[in-house]
Design a protein around this motif. Structure first.
Motif, PDB file in Angstrom:
ATOM      1  N   ALA A  13      46.556  37.667  45.708  1.00 58.17           N
ATOM      2  CA  ALA A  13      45.903  36.356  45.723  1.00 58.17           C
ATOM      3  C   ALA A  13      45.405  35.982  44.328  1.00 58.17           C
ATOM      4  N   ALA A  14      44.825  36.937  43.626  1.00 61.42           N
ATOM      5  CA  ALA A  14      44.334  36.671  42.272  1.00 61.42           C
ATOM      6  C   ALA A  14      45.488  36.313  41.342  1.00 61.42           C
ATOM      7  N   ALA A  15      46.571  37.084  41.412  1.00 62.00           N
ATOM      8  CA  ALA A  15      47.735  36.810  40.559  1.00 62.00           C
ATOM      9  C   ALA A  15      48.336  35.450  40.880  1.00 62.00           C
ATOM     10  N   ALA A  16      48.465  35.134  42.148  1.00 63.74           N
ATOM     11  CA  ALA A  16      49.057  33.850  42.549  1.00 63.74           C
ATOM     12  C   ALA A  16      48.220  32.683  42.061  1.00 63.74           C
ATOM     13  N   ALA A  17      46.909  32.804  42.145  1.00 62.30           N
ATOM     14  CA  ALA A  17      46.028  31.706  41.725  1.00 62.30           C
ATOM     15  C   ALA A  17      46.081  31.471  40.219  1.00 62.30           C
ATOM     16  N   ALA A  18      46.376  32.516  39.449  1.00 60.41           N
ATOM     17  CA  ALA A  18      46.384  32.399  37.987  1.00 60.41           C
ATOM     18  C   ALA A  18      47.785  32.266  37.405  1.00 60.41           C
TER      19      ALA A  18
END
Length: 78
Positions: A13-18
């Protein structure tokens, strides 16, 4: 159970958001608790910096090298 901060779902989720706009999806991934390695196209310096800064504010550190980016949960208090 609930998703923990060092779980795969949290890292993805963190990677996708950034993830930088215009970059293709990751070509592969490997995960160990608190550490996600993504195989991805080479990014420009500005894209790397933006990705790293976005994730740092969420408690992740990011390293780039050899066509891979590695997200690691930063130590508490760090």
């Amino acid at each position: 159970g609930q998703v923990g901060e060092a779980d795969l779902e949290a890292a993805l989720a963190a990677a996708a958001a950034a993830w930088p706009e215009g970059q293709p999806p990751a070509q592969g991934l490997r995960f160990e608790t608190g550490r996600l390695v993504l195989t991805a196209a080479v990014w420009g310096e500005a894209q790397q910096r933006s990705f790293r800064e976005r994730l740092r504010s969420q408690g992740w550190s990011v390293d780039f090298g050899a066509g891979r980016l590695t997200l690691t949960r930063a130590p508490a208090g760090g």
